[in-house]
Design a protein around this motif. Sequence first.
Motif, short mmCIF file in Angstrom:
data_model
loop_
_atom_site.label_atom_id
_atom_site.label_comp_id
_atom_site.label_asym_id
_atom_site.label_seq_id
_atom_site.Cartn_x
_atom_site.Cartn_y
_atom_site.Cartn_z
N LYS A 12 0.77 -1.18 0.23
CA LYS A 12 0.09 0.04 -0.08
C LYS A 12 0.89 1.09 -0.13
O LYS A 12 1.82 1.35 0.52
N LYS A 13 0.34 2.20 -0.60
CA LYS A 13 1.05 3.47 -0.56
C LYS A 13 0.82 4.20 0.62
O LYS A 13 -0.13 4.47 0.88
N LEU A 14 1.98 4.85 1.29
CA LEU A 14 1.86 5.50 2.46
C LEU A 14 1.74 6.87 2.18
O LEU A 14 0.70 7.73 2.25
N GLN A 15 2.93 7.53 1.34
CA GLN A 15 2.94 8.83 1.21
C GLN A 15 3.89 9.47 0.18
O GLN A 15 5.13 8.49 0.23
N ASN A 16 4.00 10.19 -0.67
CA ASN A 16 4.97 10.62 -1.52
C ASN A 16 5.18 9.38 -2.44
O ASN A 16 4.65 8.63 -2.97
N ALA A 42 9.09 0.60 1.20
CA ALA A 42 9.80 0.40 -0.18
C ALA A 42 9.49 1.33 -1.20
O ALA A 42 8.67 2.41 -0.59
N PHE A 43 9.97 1.47 -1.95
CA PHE A 43 9.80 2.43 -3.00
C PHE A 43 9.95 1.92 -4.41
O PHE A 43 10.60 0.78 -4.64
N TRP A 44 9.64 2.67 -5.45
CA TRP A 44 9.76 1.83 -6.85
C TRP A 44 10.99 2.67 -7.60
O TRP A 44 11.33 3.75 -7.38
N ASP A 45 11.68 1.88 -8.20
CA ASP A 45 13.07 2.22 -9.05
C ASP A 45 12.49 2.14 -10.61
O ASP A 45 12.27 0.81 -11.02
N LYS A 46 12.11 3.11 -11.28
CA LYS A 46 11.89 2.90 -12.74
C LYS A 46 12.58 3.52 -13.32
O LYS A 46 12.48 3.98 -14.64
N VAL A 75 1.74 4.64 10.68
CA VAL A 75 3.21 4.31 10.61
C VAL A 75 4.01 5.58 11.13
O VAL A 75 3.67 6.66 10.61
N PRO A 76 4.74 5.19 12.02
CA PRO A 76 5.73 6.50 12.61
C PRO A 76 6.16 7.41 11.58
O PRO A 76 6.91 6.64 10.60
N ALA A 77 6.26 8.61 11.64
CA ALA A 77 6.87 9.74 10.72
C ALA A 77 8.36 9.32 10.65
O ALA A 77 8.95 9.45 9.49
N ASN A 78 8.98 8.85 11.68
CA ASN A 78 10.47 8.76 11.70
C ASN A 78 10.92 7.62 10.71
O ASN A 78 11.75 7.35 10.04
N GLU A 79 9.94 6.38 10.65
CA GLU A 79 10.31 5.50 9.96
C GLU A 79 10.05 5.96 8.26
O GLU A 79 10.60 5.12 7.20
N ILE A 80 9.11 6.75 7.81
CA ILE A 80 8.80 6.99 6.66
C ILE A 80 9.98 7.93 6.19
O ILE A 80 10.52 7.80 5.25
N GLU A 81 10.38 8.79 7.29
CA GLU A 81 11.66 9.65 6.84
C GLU A 81 13.00 8.74 6.54
O GLU A 81 13.73 9.00 5.77
#
Length: 113
Positions: A44-48, A66-70, A91-97
């Motif tokens: 699932k997409k979290l943000q950005n 995770a993120f996509w590498d295109k 999801v804690p902000a520090n984990e997203i950062e």
Amino acid sequence: MRYFETRFLEEADEFISQLDRNTVKKIFYNIDLAEQTNDPKLFKKLQNDIWEFRTKFAGLQIRLLAFWDKTDNKETLVIATHGFIKKVDKVPANEIERATRLRNKYFNNKLKK
């Protein structure tokens, strides 16, 4: 058919290596299922540009960000940055950062090659 392929950064590998065998099996089962079904319950997409692999097992909420590498004309590559056991609803902000930092580092290293 696979919608995407997943690769793991060192931090994700380290996190997984600390878990017990059955938990790891469940995580890989869910990632495999997510790759084939594109199910938002699993991926699932979290943000950005940050996404999460979601696994619920043995009473634990396990998350791999995770993120996509295109960049290599592969629309289908997902990079898992790191994992953690979720203790609260959000999801804690520090984990997203942290995932964002690892993503930036990944692309900076890739550009240097």
